[in-house]
Design a protein around this motif. Structure first.
Motif, PDB file in Angstrom:
ATOM      1  N   ILE A   5       0.849  -1.186   0.000  1.00  0.00           N
ATOM      2  CA  ILE A   5       0.000   0.000   0.000  1.00  0.00           C
ATOM      3  C   ILE A   5       0.885   1.236   0.000  1.00  0.00           C
ATOM      4  O   ILE A   5       1.693   1.422   0.907  1.00  0.00           O
ATOM      5  N   ALA A   6       0.747   2.081  -1.023  1.00  0.00           N
ATOM      6  CA  ALA A   6       1.470   3.351  -1.074  1.00  0.00           C
ATOM      7  C   ALA A   6       0.486   4.453  -0.698  1.00  0.00           C
ATOM      8  O   ALA A   6      -0.503   4.669  -1.395  1.00  0.00           O
ATOM      9  N   ALA A  37      13.057   5.555  14.535  1.00  0.00           N
ATOM     10  CA  ALA A  37      13.075   7.019  14.559  1.00  0.00           C
ATOM     11  C   ALA A  37      11.982   7.650  13.718  1.00  0.00           C
ATOM     12  O   ALA A  37      11.561   8.780  13.979  1.00  0.00           O
ATOM     13  N   GLY A  38      11.485   6.929  12.707  1.00  0.00           N
ATOM     14  CA  GLY A  38      10.475   7.483  11.813  1.00  0.00           C
ATOM     15  C   GLY A  38       9.186   7.894  12.492  1.00  0.00           C
ATOM     16  O   GLY A  38       8.478   8.775  11.996  1.00  0.00           O
ATOM     17  N   ILE A  39       8.857   7.282  13.628  1.00  0.00           N
ATOM     18  CA  ILE A  39       7.584   7.625  14.269  1.00  0.00           C
ATOM     19  C   ILE A  39       7.677   8.915  15.079  1.00  0.00           C
ATOM     20  O   ILE A  39       6.655   9.429  15.553  1.00  0.00           O
ATOM     21  N   PHE A 263       4.439  -3.796   7.987  1.00  0.00           N
ATOM     22  CA  PHE A 263       5.580  -2.877   7.932  1.00  0.00           C
ATOM     23  C   PHE A 263       5.082  -1.528   7.445  1.00  0.00           C
ATOM     24  O   PHE A 263       4.444  -1.431   6.395  1.00  0.00           O
ATOM     25  N   VAL A 264       5.362  -0.460   8.222  1.00  0.00           N
ATOM     26  CA  VAL A 264       4.955   0.894   7.842  1.00  0.00           C
ATOM     27  C   VAL A 264       6.187   1.790   7.890  1.00  0.00           C
ATOM     28  O   VAL A 264       6.787   1.973   8.952  1.00  0.00           O
ATOM     29  N   ASN A 265       6.548   2.358   6.738  1.00  0.00           N
ATOM     30  CA  ASN A 265       7.750   3.193   6.671  1.00  0.00           C
ATOM     31  C   ASN A 265       7.730   3.993   5.376  1.00  0.00           C
ATOM     32  O   ASN A 265       7.017   3.645   4.434  1.00  0.00           O
ATOM     33  N   ARG A 266       8.521   5.049   5.329  1.00  0.00           N
ATOM     34  CA  ARG A 266       8.577   5.857   4.110  1.00  0.00           C
ATOM     35  C   ARG A 266       9.277   5.119   2.973  1.00  0.00           C
ATOM     36  O   ARG A 266       9.001   5.362   1.802  1.00  0.00           O
ATOM     37  N   GLY A 283       4.816   5.111   3.413  1.00  0.00           N
ATOM     38  CA  GLY A 283       4.371   6.471   3.676  1.00  0.00           C
ATOM     39  C   GLY A 283       4.626   6.854   5.117  1.00  0.00           C
ATOM     40  O   GLY A 283       5.258   6.108   5.888  1.00  0.00           O
ATOM     41  N   ASP A 284       4.132   8.012   5.498  1.00  0.00           N
ATOM     42  CA  ASP A 284       4.299   8.524   6.851  1.00  0.00           C
ATOM     43  C   ASP A 284       3.444   7.716   7.821  1.00  0.00           C
ATOM     44  O   ASP A 284       2.271   7.428   7.532  1.00  0.00           O
TER      45      ASP A 284
END
Length: 384
Positions: A5-6, A37-39, A263-266, A283-284
């Protein structure tokens, strides 16, 4: 089946997939969350390496010190007096930003899992301790900026403004406990001993975590509870021991009907994760959480989606069983060749039942919390 999913794609394209994923989250009873760190990017903590980031601020204070961004988090910097001063200034600047930061929408999402009784544990690589005020059961894999620790006796203290001011000058405060012990020895006329200094209680690359054994045992215990969901967010997955834990957890989760790993990440994960993650959301993390929260709030939609997913799972299982039956029929119609009776030789080669069972058990042994970069050398060690 893997779903990608984008978040940047049109809503009508990704909405059905986010709905399905939200349904899996809604029915989870034992979830593990892993964060990086992304969160925290939207909390007010800027990127270290941007033009106005912390690293450039530190370079302005120490122009004669040649130190790359990654080296600021490597224990080898303590070999040189100039890099030590640079490290302490960097830590003071970082603490000032963390002190003014607020939990993000992603942190609040993890908190909601806690309140609903769904969260087994949150394992975070972050040192900003933003989970603490939300009462999230978080394990800080890389330590915390909330405390300072003695380099000699390991005594810990709150990271106060006074300590931050001393760090800003590039100097390390004297450890109060070491100082007290030394004063008592002087009073008794005993010889002087070394006195430790204070540094932030974080785990750098190439050093051991002081709570390594207890963290390892917590991971073992969590896996024994058979989690049914894992969400990995805001991390590029570079630390070898954490990668190993995620893969072990994923294996257990996939043994449960309906168990999924997200998995959720840019940025996308590498090919080694191809069979680990069921959903990849690019994504964010805050943006994904916002979508997900809207879905979770619609109880009727979640119930309808859960029924749909169960029906599809049943159909896939029936289809798989039918294919297995066809394979069995083909085997029955295949002529069987006569073979020598080598049963004695075969039996001798088979492992004992006890040994076979021991191999099937899922445990984490020798949990070393040496945090290393993902190099060829690091891969040869069990590290966090």
């Amino acid at each position: 089946m893997k779903v990608k999913i984008a978040i940047s794609e049109p809503a009508e394209v990704i909405d059905p997939f986010i709905t399905d994923l939200s349904s899996y989250i809604a029915k989870s009873k034992r979830a593990i969350v892993v964060t990086g760190a992304g969160i925290s990017c939207s909390s007010g903590i800027p990127d270290f390496r941007s033009s106005d980031g912390l690293y450039n601020l530190v370079k302005q204070r120490h122009p004669d010190t040649v130190l790359r961004g990654k080296e600021l988090f490597d224990a080898t910097l303590f070999r040189n007096e100039k890099t030590i001063k640079c490290f302490y200034t960097f830590m003071a600047e970082l603490r000032a930003l963390i002190s003014n930061a607020n939990p993000t929408l992603t942190h609040q999402f993890i908190q909601s899992l806690t309140h609903k009784g769904q969260l087994l544990r949150c394992y975070t690589q972050n040192i900003d301790f933003l989970e603490e005020n939300l009462n999230i059961p978080a394990i800080q894999l890389h330590g915390t900026m909330k405390e300072v620790r003695c380099t000699l006796c390991s005594a810990t203290y709150d990271f106060t403004d006074d300590y931050a001011q001393q760090f800003m000058t590039g100097e390390a405060p004297i450890c109060p406990q070491c100082e007290s012990v030394e004063a008592e020895r002087a009073r008794q006329g005993k010889r002087q001993l070394a006195v430790g200094t204070l540094r932030p209680a974080i785990v750098l690359y190439n050093e051991d975590h002081p709570n390594g054994e207890s963290i390892g045992q917590l991971q073992v215990n969590d896996l024994k509870k058979k989690p049914d969901l894992m969400i990995v967010m805001g991390t590029s997955l570079k630390i070898p021991a954490l990668k190993k834990f995620i893969k072990q957890a994923a294996k257990i989760i996939h043994e449960k009907p309906g168990g999924i790993v997200v998995f959720v990440n840019r940025t996308s994960p590498t090919k080694e994760w191809e069979k680990v993650f069921d959903y990849e959301v690019l994504g964010d993390t805050d943006e994904w959480v916002e979508w997900t929260n809207k879905k979770l709030a619609d109880e009727k939609l979640m119930n309808q989606t859960a029924l749909k997913l169960r029906r599809l799972a049943k159909e896939r299982q029936e289809s798989a069983d039918y294919e297995d039956d066809d394979d069995d029929d083909e085997k029955e119609n295949t002529p069987v060749r006569k073979r020598r009776n080598n049963s004695a030789k075969t039996t001798a080669k088979q492992p004992s039942l006890k040994r076979t069972l021991s191999k099937s058990q899922t445990t984490i042994t020798h949990f070393a919390v040496t945090k290393r970069r993902n190099t060829a050398h690091a891969k040869a060690n069990k590290v966090v």
